[in-house]
Scaffold this active site. Structure first.
Site, mmCIF file in Angstrom:
data_model
loop_
_atom_site.group_PDB
_atom_site.id
_atom_site.type_symbol
_atom_site.label_atom_id
_atom_site.label_comp_id
_atom_site.label_asym_id
_atom_site.label_seq_id
_atom_site.Cartn_x
_atom_site.Cartn_y
_atom_site.Cartn_z
ATOM 1 N N MET A 10 8.408 -57.350 81.692
ATOM 2 C CA MET A 10 9.487 -56.488 81.155
ATOM 3 C C MET A 10 9.737 -55.287 81.816
ATOM 4 O O MET A 10 9.660 -54.072 81.439
ATOM 5 C CB MET A 10 8.914 -56.213 79.662
ATOM 6 C CG MET A 10 8.674 -57.317 78.807
ATOM 7 S SD MET A 10 7.739 -56.799 77.142
ATOM 8 C CE MET A 10 6.170 -56.363 77.779
ATOM 9 N N GLN A 52 16.325 -57.090 72.223
ATOM 10 C CA GLN A 52 16.364 -55.690 72.251
ATOM 11 C C GLN A 52 17.790 -55.425 71.841
ATOM 12 O O GLN A 52 17.934 -54.372 71.002
ATOM 13 C CB GLN A 52 16.075 -54.965 73.442
ATOM 14 C CG GLN A 52 14.382 -54.942 73.835
ATOM 15 C CD GLN A 52 14.409 -54.557 75.231
ATOM 16 O OE1 GLN A 52 15.144 -54.184 76.229
ATOM 17 N NE2 GLN A 52 13.039 -53.963 75.516
ATOM 18 N N THR A 83 5.477 -51.306 79.741
ATOM 19 C CA THR A 83 7.139 -50.990 79.781
ATOM 20 C C THR A 83 7.098 -49.734 78.654
ATOM 21 O O THR A 83 6.102 -49.805 77.965
ATOM 22 C CB THR A 83 7.905 -51.987 79.382
ATOM 23 O OG1 THR A 83 9.060 -51.531 78.851
ATOM 24 C CG2 THR A 83 7.306 -52.604 78.190
ATOM 25 N N ASN A 84 7.877 -48.707 78.936
ATOM 26 C CA ASN A 84 7.808 -47.769 77.894
ATOM 27 C C ASN A 84 8.655 -48.213 76.780
ATOM 28 O O ASN A 84 8.293 -47.733 75.456
ATOM 29 C CB ASN A 84 8.694 -46.398 78.625
ATOM 30 C CG ASN A 84 7.878 -45.798 79.667
ATOM 31 O OD1 ASN A 84 7.432 -44.821 79.423
ATOM 32 N ND2 ASN A 84 8.152 -46.318 81.106
ATOM 33 N N THR A 85 10.028 -48.855 76.941
ATOM 34 C CA THR A 85 10.601 -49.129 75.593
ATOM 35 C C THR A 85 9.659 -49.866 74.550
ATOM 36 O O THR A 85 9.987 -49.593 73.363
ATOM 37 C CB THR A 85 11.788 -50.124 75.929
ATOM 38 O OG1 THR A 85 12.722 -49.228 76.650
ATOM 39 C CG2 THR A 85 12.507 -50.531 74.688
ATOM 40 N N CYS A 197 10.897 -45.018 82.214
ATOM 41 C CA CYS A 197 11.063 -46.316 82.215
ATOM 42 C C CYS A 197 10.249 -46.963 83.481
ATOM 43 O O CYS A 197 10.575 -46.244 84.402
ATOM 44 C CB CYS A 197 12.692 -46.604 82.436
ATOM 45 S SG CYS A 197 13.099 -48.557 82.795
ATOM 46 N N THR A 198 9.566 -48.011 83.381
ATOM 47 C CA THR A 198 8.726 -48.253 84.322
ATOM 48 C C THR A 198 9.517 -48.694 85.571
ATOM 49 O O THR A 198 8.903 -48.986 86.608
ATOM 50 C CB THR A 198 7.751 -49.391 83.923
ATOM 51 O OG1 THR A 198 8.456 -50.451 83.240
ATOM 52 C CG2 THR A 198 6.775 -48.950 83.141
#
Length: 230
Positions: A10, A52, A83-85, A197-198
């Site tokens: 992701m 998303q 992943t951050n989200t 964000c990665t």
């Protein structure tokens, strides 16, 4: 060494960075032939991205819980969401498994506080910048003041992530756009910038900012190595 379970894909661009950073970290601690014990569950990001942007977070939560349970069943002793989200559902994922989930916000926040910063600028997807699951944790758990870009800048940051960075595209024009966003956050008083964000680490470098950058991917992986070895 604990077995690290990675919920990735992701995108796979950032998951590859996690794999590299984890193995480099273990090698640095244990010697040149050592490498990380890890398992990877890699999603098809096309499915994740569609859900998303449809706002179907319940379906995404089910997918993340399923991945976490599969990794735990395969022997993972420590979990990372790469992943951050998707930390939006971190609490639900943690509640569904018995092994610890290392939250991506916490290692970055600890490093920021140790460096003596209080007011930070945040870059990430629109979901990360605009929803409380991320900014709220930085503020409420760690006492940090969080600045996010204005509406137009948020749209630019989000577009470049989804249209370019997840596809491995890194362009000078997009780097210059991010430099402008960062400069405007600094002008508003940001003492440091969180790359939340990665994939942003693929684009932005220390020389692109007048203030220190805190890359959540690197700090997350570094903290995971410490937990796996300690």
């Amino acid at each position: 060494m604990k077995m690290i379970g990675l919920i990735g894909g992701m995108s796979w661009e950032s998951s590859a960075e996690y794999y590299r950073l984890l193995n480099q970290g273990v090698r640095g601690r244990l010697g040149p032939t050592a490498s990380a014990r890890c398992l990877l569950w890699s999603f098809d990001f096309a499915e994740i991205e569609r859900l998303q942007h449809q706002g179907d977070w319940p379906a995404l939560t089910e997918l993340m819980i399923d991945a976490a349970r599969r990794l735990e069943g395969a022997g993972a002793e420590l979990l990372l969401i790469c992943t951050n989200t998707m930390h939006l559902m971190a609490d639900d994922v943690q509640a569904a498994v018995s092994v610890p989930l290392l939250h991506i916000v916490d290692p970055a926040a600890e490093q920021i506080k140790q460096a003596g910063f209080h007011r930070i600028g945040l870059l990430g997807t629109a979901f990360t910048m605009e929803q409380d699951f991320y900014t709220g944790r930085l503020a409420e758990r760690h006492g940090l003041e969080v600045l996010v870009p204005d509406t137009d800048d948020r749209a630019t940051v989000h577009r470049i992530i989804y249209d370019e960075l997840i596809a491995g595209m890194v362009t000078p024009a997009s780097r210059e756009a991010y430099r402008g966003v960062i400069a405007r956050l600094v002008a508003r008083g940001a003492e440091a910038i969180v790359l939340g964000c990665t994939e942003i680490m693929l684009l932005v470098r220390p020389e692109d900012s007048a203030v220190p950058l805190f890359d959540t991917t690197t700090l997350h992986a570094r903290a995971a190595v410490a937990q796996a070895l300690d």
